[in-house]
Design a protein around this motif. Structure first.
Motif, mmCIF file in Angstrom:
data_model
loop_
_atom_site.group_PDB
_atom_site.id
_atom_site.type_symbol
_atom_site.label_atom_id
_atom_site.label_comp_id
_atom_site.label_asym_id
_atom_site.label_seq_id
_atom_site.Cartn_x
_atom_site.Cartn_y
_atom_site.Cartn_z
ATOM 1 N N ILE A 114 36.378 29.511 39.684
ATOM 2 C CA ILE A 114 37.265 28.437 39.842
ATOM 3 C C ILE A 114 37.282 29.389 41.639
ATOM 4 N N SER A 115 38.432 28.956 42.225
ATOM 5 C CA SER A 115 39.160 29.021 43.642
ATOM 6 C C SER A 115 39.457 30.369 43.220
ATOM 7 N N GLU A 116 40.426 31.805 44.496
ATOM 8 C CA GLU A 116 41.416 32.257 44.248
ATOM 9 C C GLU A 116 42.389 31.870 44.455
ATOM 10 N N ARG A 117 42.516 30.436 45.285
ATOM 11 C CA ARG A 117 43.553 29.878 44.918
ATOM 12 C C ARG A 117 44.275 28.941 44.016
ATOM 13 N N GLU A 118 43.520 28.720 43.510
ATOM 14 C CA GLU A 118 43.905 28.640 41.759
ATOM 15 C C GLU A 118 43.525 29.094 40.481
ATOM 16 N N LEU A 119 42.626 30.103 41.091
ATOM 17 C CA LEU A 119 43.282 31.395 39.892
ATOM 18 C C LEU A 119 44.104 31.544 40.324
ATOM 19 N N ARG A 120 45.464 32.183 41.146
ATOM 20 C CA ARG A 120 46.715 32.893 41.057
ATOM 21 C C ARG A 120 46.781 31.576 40.688
ATOM 22 N N LEU A 121 47.086 30.048 40.935
ATOM 23 C CA LEU A 121 48.234 29.014 39.952
ATOM 24 C C LEU A 121 47.537 29.605 38.196
ATOM 25 N N VAL A 122 47.005 29.657 38.224
ATOM 26 C CA VAL A 122 46.298 30.047 36.615
ATOM 27 C C VAL A 122 47.359 31.382 35.909
ATOM 28 N N ARG A 123 47.543 32.217 36.588
ATOM 29 C CA ARG A 123 48.016 33.411 36.178
ATOM 30 C C ARG A 123 49.604 33.264 35.815
ATOM 31 N N ARG A 124 50.016 32.225 37.110
ATOM 32 C CA ARG A 124 51.137 31.832 36.418
ATOM 33 C C ARG A 124 51.470 31.717 35.308
ATOM 34 N N SER A 125 50.361 30.925 34.384
ATOM 35 C CA SER A 125 50.454 30.657 33.625
ATOM 36 C C SER A 125 50.007 31.511 31.579
ATOM 37 N N ILE A 126 49.409 32.730 32.356
ATOM 38 C CA ILE A 126 48.620 33.656 31.274
ATOM 39 C C ILE A 126 48.820 34.774 32.392
ATOM 40 N N THR A 127 49.986 35.813 31.824
ATOM 41 C CA THR A 127 50.660 36.938 32.676
ATOM 42 C C THR A 127 50.271 37.548 31.156
ATOM 43 N N MET A 128 50.162 38.897 30.994
ATOM 44 C CA MET A 128 49.874 40.643 30.999
ATOM 45 C C MET A 128 50.637 41.483 30.888
ATOM 46 N N ILE A 129 50.749 42.024 29.630
ATOM 47 C CA ILE A 129 51.431 42.886 29.483
ATOM 48 C C ILE A 129 50.448 44.377 28.974
ATOM 49 N N PHE A 130 50.345 45.712 29.490
ATOM 50 C CA PHE A 130 49.766 46.438 29.095
ATOM 51 C C PHE A 130 50.166 48.046 28.268
ATOM 52 N N GLN A 131 49.231 48.755 27.494
ATOM 53 C CA GLN A 131 49.672 49.766 27.116
ATOM 54 C C GLN A 131 50.999 50.939 28.392
ATOM 55 N N SER A 132 50.150 51.060 29.512
ATOM 56 C CA SER A 132 50.792 51.763 30.693
ATOM 57 C C SER A 132 51.959 50.775 31.255
ATOM 58 N N PHE A 133 51.942 50.455 30.560
ATOM 59 C CA PHE A 133 53.433 49.076 31.236
ATOM 60 C C PHE A 133 53.454 48.637 32.197
ATOM 61 N N ASN A 134 52.755 49.447 33.797
ATOM 62 C CA ASN A 134 52.422 49.209 35.002
ATOM 63 C C ASN A 134 53.605 48.895 35.925
ATOM 64 N N LEU A 135 54.822 49.405 35.299
ATOM 65 C CA LEU A 135 55.916 48.868 36.541
ATOM 66 C C LEU A 135 55.783 49.482 37.437
ATOM 67 N N LEU A 138 57.533 37.492 31.803
ATOM 68 C CA LEU A 138 57.815 35.766 31.118
ATOM 69 C C LEU A 138 58.352 35.242 32.596
ATOM 70 N N ALA A 139 58.675 35.681 33.410
ATOM 71 C CA ALA A 139 59.367 35.745 35.102
ATOM 72 C C ALA A 139 58.783 34.472 35.729
ATOM 73 N N THR A 140 57.490 34.454 34.996
ATOM 74 C CA THR A 140 56.347 32.556 35.782
ATOM 75 C C THR A 140 56.967 31.688 34.609
ATOM 76 N N ASP A 141 57.319 32.178 33.599
ATOM 77 C CA ASP A 141 57.213 31.286 32.208
ATOM 78 C C ASP A 141 55.891 30.645 31.741
ATOM 79 N N PRO A 142 55.596 31.248 31.872
ATOM 80 C CA PRO A 142 54.073 31.423 31.045
ATOM 81 C C PRO A 142 53.873 30.689 30.031
ATOM 82 N N LYS A 143 52.442 30.436 29.411
ATOM 83 C CA LYS A 143 52.468 29.861 28.424
ATOM 84 C C LYS A 143 51.796 30.883 27.344
ATOM 85 N N VAL A 144 50.672 31.546 27.638
ATOM 86 C CA VAL A 144 49.861 31.836 27.063
ATOM 87 C C VAL A 144 51.090 34.311 27.709
#
Length: 352
Positions: free
Chosen positions: A90-111, A173-179
């Protein structure tokens, strides 16, 4: 049965070309259901992190289909010659929208170290165009949920590892993800802090309905919160199913290595050792099996290894028992064990 929220079909990922190519993932097929906590486990180098990063296209699969919440992120299309297929994204624009609903947390926190806790949680909302006032209000609500509202003005350097991960979860959780994808999210934490983070993830799953995908090399993490699990071994899925089914009766060598770490292998005993691997399959209590064998059958066995655990209030565990040399005594012991409720037994032999 819940609807699928993530579908992975015939996914492969190869790094490099020619003789130096590394096949990280091969023909992966997964179906993750909405609202569940799904675990993906494997030893180092199994391809776990690559797989989870393919779910949101942080890594682009070499081939295969990725579907998130009904939307295709990658798929295969035939080329003009109608012979070969090529992966399309999918396009980068569409992907940015999708990534709001499928967010990620990491071992290194990435703050973001130069931002306060509050500003870290606000950050994805800022990127989405949410007004500063609304972002602050929502961020404070999320910090309340993860138990850190009083740390809103602190900086990441002032927090413990567990607190940093809670901030990372609030930000995710800030973008109200589903995943929520958790890539070794507790690996850098001590056991007590790990338990608190897992309890938080379970609570968020139940209260918010967010689907949680847990990537880990720790069997204890899978036991604690996952309902289903896929075992990754050498870039392929060796086995997948309900956690309790795989733990009570693993059918592949890869699963056995994880379920029976160290103590449940006959490889350390002399060639020709006859043994039975006993699995407790969800009874409410462990039976005094060894004593019962001796009292009821007059048969004595040796405990070669043992491991027990509690999953969702049910008893699970394994014991590796050395059988008597006498074939009749061994047969009597096997028959007795197999007659017990919520117990299964598999005879194993080490051939050297």
């Amino acid at each position: 049965m819940s609807e699928s929220i993530i579908q992975i079909q015939h996914l492969t990922k190869t790094f490099g070309d020619g003789e130096t190519a590394v096949h990280a993932l091969e023909d992966i097929n997964l179906d993750i259901r909405q609202g569940e906590i799904f675990g993906i486990i494997g030893l180092s180098g199994a391809g776990k992190s690559t797989l989870v990063r393919c779910m949101n296209l942080l890594e682009r699969p070499t081939s295969g289909t990725v579907i998130v919440d009904g939307q295709q992120l990658s798929w295969m299309e035939k080329q003009a010659d109608n012979k070969d297929e090529k992966v399309v994204f999918i396009s980068e624009r569409e992907l940015r929208l999708v990534r709001r609903s499928i967010t990620m947390i990491f071992q290194s926190f990435n703050l973001l170290m130069q931002r306060t806790v509050l500003k870290n949680v606000c950050f994805p909302m800022e990127l989405s165009g949410v007004t500063a006032a609304k972002a602050k209000k929502r961020a404070l609500e999320l910090l309340e949920i993860v138990g850190l509202r009083d740390k809103a003005g602190a900086y990441p350097a002032q927090l413990s590892g567990g607190q940093k991960q809670r901030v990372a979860i609030a930000r995710a959780l800030a973008t109200d993800p589903k995943v929520l994808l958790c890539d070794e999210a507790t690996s850098a934490l001590d056991p007590t802090t790990t338990a608190s983070i897992l309890a938080l993830l379970k609570d968020l799953n139940q209260k918010l309905g967010v689907t949680v995908v847990v990537i880990t090399h720790q069997m204890s993490v899978i036991e604690e919160i996952c309902s289903r699990v896929a075992i990754l071994d050498g870039g392929v899925i060796a086995e997948q199913g309900k956690v309790e089914d795989i733990f009570s009766n693993p059918s592949t060598d890869a699963a056995r290595r994880l379920v029976y770490p160290g103590g449940a292998s006959v490889a350390q005993y002399p060639a020709g050792t006859r043994a039975v691997r006993v699995a407790f399959n969800g009874g409410t209590a462990y039976q005094p099996l060894i004593a019962s064998l001796a009292i009821d059958c007059g048969v004595k066995v040796n405990i070669l290894g043992a491991d027990t655990r509690d999953i969702d209030g049910k008893a699970f565990g394994t014991m590796l028992l050395g059988l008597p040399d006498d074939p009749n005594e061994a047969a009597k012991a096997l028959a007795y064990i197999r007659a017990q409720h919520n117990v299964s037994a598999e005879e194993v032999e080490y051939h050297g």
